[in-house]
Enzyme design. Structure first.
Site, PDB file in Angstrom:
ATOM      1  N   TYR A 142     -14.051  46.949  27.064  1.00  0.00           N
ATOM      2  CA  TYR A 142     -14.286  46.332  25.449  1.00  0.00           C
ATOM      3  C   TYR A 142     -13.250  47.026  24.644  1.00  0.00           C
ATOM      4  CZ  TYR A 142     -16.503  45.692  21.086  1.00  0.00           C
ATOM      5  OH  TYR A 142     -16.857  45.433  19.909  1.00  0.00           O
ATOM      6  N   ASP A 237      -6.248  52.046  25.339  1.00  0.00           N
ATOM      7  CA  ASP A 237      -7.328  52.211  24.501  1.00  0.00           C
ATOM      8  C   ASP A 237      -8.117  53.365  24.864  1.00  0.00           C
ATOM      9  OD1 ASP A 237      -9.582  51.773  23.075  1.00  0.00           O
ATOM     10  OD2 ASP A 237     -10.240  49.682  23.406  1.00  0.00           O
ATOM     11  N   LYS A 265     -12.970  56.112  15.893  1.00  0.00           N
ATOM     12  CA  LYS A 265     -13.466  57.248  14.939  1.00  0.00           C
ATOM     13  C   LYS A 265     -13.466  58.930  15.422  1.00  0.00           C
ATOM     14  CE  LYS A 265     -17.916  55.308  16.723  1.00  0.00           C
ATOM     15  NZ  LYS A 265     -17.089  54.074  17.346  1.00  0.00           N
TER      16      LYS A 265
END
Length: 428
Positions: A142, A237, A265
Site C-alpha cells: 500500500y 516507500d 508521519k
C-alpha cells in the site's frame, strides 16, 4: 450503551461509515470502534475511561510512545509562535539536514503533508526525470490512496493494472503494472515486456500493509540491479520502515539504497507530515528548480517541523532506543512464537525489529497470496479477546503490530498472558 457506541452512532450520520479512515470502523473484527480520549507512553484510554496497551501507535509513528514530553513541549513552544505561515522557516532547514544526515541516499528532501502525498510526488519526479510513463508496484503493498497506486493485479501477469477502487480511471490504472512480492522472475518478465517504458519500481522494502512480509533471497538487491540495468528508478516507500527499523530505515538494514525515498508521519512524531527525497540530480527536477511541479501551503509547517525535529534529534542522541525496541520485540514476538508451538496453533509470525504480525494461517507468508490465506474469522475472535483483556491491536488481520520505546516488560507480560488464555481456550 457506552460513550464509544453512542459516538459511533452519531458519527455514522455525518461521517461515511462513522470514521475518517476505513480500518477504524472495526468492521472486519465484528466490533464497535473505541473512541480514544488520550494516550501516554504505551497506553491509550477511551472516552469510557478504559485503558489499553497499544500496539498500533497511530499506525507506526509513535516510536517513543504516546505524548512523549520532549515532543509535546516542542509542539507547544512552536504553537505559541503561530500555526502556519505559508512561508519559509528555519525549522524546515533543520529538519532537512536531519533527514539527509540519517539517510546517505538522500541529498535533498522536500516536505509534504502525508505519506500519500510523498508517494504521489516521488512518482511524478520519476516520470519527469526518465520521460517514461509506467510504474511497477507489488501486490499487497500500500502506497497511499493516490489514483495510480490503488491498483491490483489484472487477469494476466503482464497485463496493466485494474483499479481496486471506484473513481479511478482506466487510463490512470493502465500505466501501473503489478507483480507478486518476492517474485523476481515475474519482475524480470515485466521488464522484458516493457523495454524502455518503466519509469520506476516502487516497493515497501518490508511490506507492512498485508501484515508484515519480509524480502527474501536478496530480493531488494536483485531489484536494485534490475532497475540499474534498465535505466529505471527504484523508490523505497519507507512510510512504515523509515526510522523504525533503524536510524537509516530498511535501506540501511538491508544495505540496498534507492534512488528516491518516501516518508510519512513518523518523521513528525505522529503529526500530519511526509517527505520525499533522493539524489541531488533527481530532486533538482522539482519546481522551482525543475519542471516537476509540486506545492503545498502547509508543507513544512512549523508545528509539524518542531515535532519532527524533537523526535529525530532524540533518536540521534539516544541510540539505545533501538536496543530497547529490539529487546522488547524479541520478548513479545518470541513469546508469541513459543505459544504457537505450545498450543500447536495454525499461525505464522513474521517479524523484523519492532514490526511484526501474527497471521492466522500455518504459513509461510511470503507474499500477498500467503497473507490472504489467513483465517480472518479466527483473527476477529483473537482481536475481541485481546481487546477485552486490555490489549489494543489492529482491527484487521492484514495490519502490523508496532512496539514503542515506552513498552516495558510488564506490558509485554500482560499481552502474552492474554494471548495464552486465548490459545488455551481454543483447545477446550
Amino acid at each position: 450503551m457506552g460513550k464509544s457506541e453512542a459516538l459511533f452512532e452519531q458519527a455514522k450520520r455525518r461521517i461515511p461509515g462513522g470514521v475518517n479512515s476505513p480500518v477504524r470502523a472495526f468492521g472486519s473484527v465484528g466490533a464497535t470502534p473505541r473512541f480514544i480520549k488520550s494516550g501516554s507512553g504505551a497506553v491509550i484510554t477511551d472516552v469510557d475511561g478504559v485503558s489499553y496497551i497499544d500496539y498500533i501507535g497511530s499506525w507506526g509513528p509513535m516510536l517513543l510512545g504516546h505524548n512523549h514530553p520532549v515532543i509535546r513541549e516542542a509542539v507547544i513552544k512552536a504553537a505559541e509562535n503561530g500555526l502556519s505561515f505559508g512561508a519559509a522557516t528555519e525549522s524546515e532547514v533543520t529538519m532537512a539536514e536531519l533527514i539527509c544526515g540519517f539517510f546517505p541516499s538522500i541529498d535533498m528532501v522536500r516536505m509534504v503533508n502525508s505519506g500519500t502525498e510523498a508517494v504521489m510526488s516521488a512518482i511524478r519526479v520519476a516520470r519527469g526525470a526518465t520521460g517514461r510513463d509506467k510504474i511497477l508496484k507489488f501486490e499487497g503493498c500500500y502506497h497511499g490512496h493516490c489514483d495510480a497506486m490503488l491498483v491490483s493485479a489484472g487477469s494476466g501477469l503482464m497485463t496493466s493494472g485494474v483499479s481496486a477502487s471506484a473513481g479511478v480511471t482506466a487510463g490512470c490504472a493502465r500505466d501501473t503494472l503489478t507483480a507478486p512480492y518476492n517474485d523476481l522472475e515475474t519482475v524480470t518478465r515485466i521488464f522484458d515486456r516493457n523495454k524502455g517504458e518503466l519509469a520506476a519500481v516502487i516497493i515497501e522494502p518490508v511490506a507492512a500493509n498485508m501484515g508484515v512480509v519480509l524480502p527474501e533471497d536478496n530480493f531488494l538487491a536483485k531489484l536494485r540491479a534490475l532497475c540499474d540495468a534498465n535505466g529505471t528508478l527504484l523508490i523505497f516507500d519507507e512510510v512504515i520502515t523509515g526510522f523504525r527499523l533503524g536510524p537509516g530505515g530498511a535501506q540501511e538494514r538491508y544495505g540496498v539504497y534507492p534512488d528516491l525515498t518516501t516518508f510519512g508521519k513518523i518523521i513528525g512524531g505522529g503529526m500530519p507530515v511526509g517527505a520525499y527525497g533522493g539524489r541531488r540530480e533527481l530532486m533538482e527536477q522539482v519546481s522551482p528548480l525543475g519542471r516537476v511541479y509540486q506545492a503545498g501551503t502547509l508543507s513544512g509547517n512549523p508545528v509539524a517541523m518542531a515535532a519532527g525535529i524533537a523526535q529525530l534529534t532524540y533518536l540521534k542522541e539516544h541510540p539505545e532506543v533501538y536496543e530497547h525496541l529490539e529487546s522488547s520485540a524479541e520478548k513479545l514476538f518470541g513469546g508469541l512464537q513459543v505459544l504457537i508451538r505450545r498450543y500447536d496453533a495454525p499461525c505464522a509470525l513474521n517479524r523484523i525489529g519492532s514490526l511484526g504480525c501474527l497471521f492466522f494461517t500455518p504459513g509461510p507468508v511470503r507474499d500477498y497470496g500467503g497473507a490472504k490465506s489467513a483465517d480472518t474469522g479466527a483473527y476477529a475472535e483473537y482481536f475481541r479477546h485481546m481487546l477485552g483483556s486490555g490489549i489494543y491491536l489492529a482491527p484487521a488481520q492484514f495490519e502490523a503490530m508496532f512496539i514503542s520505546d515506552a513498552h516495558q516488560d510488564a506490558h509485554i507480560e500482560k499481552t502474552l498472558a492474554a494471548a495464552e488464555a486465548f490459545f488455551g481456550s481454543r483447545l477446550k
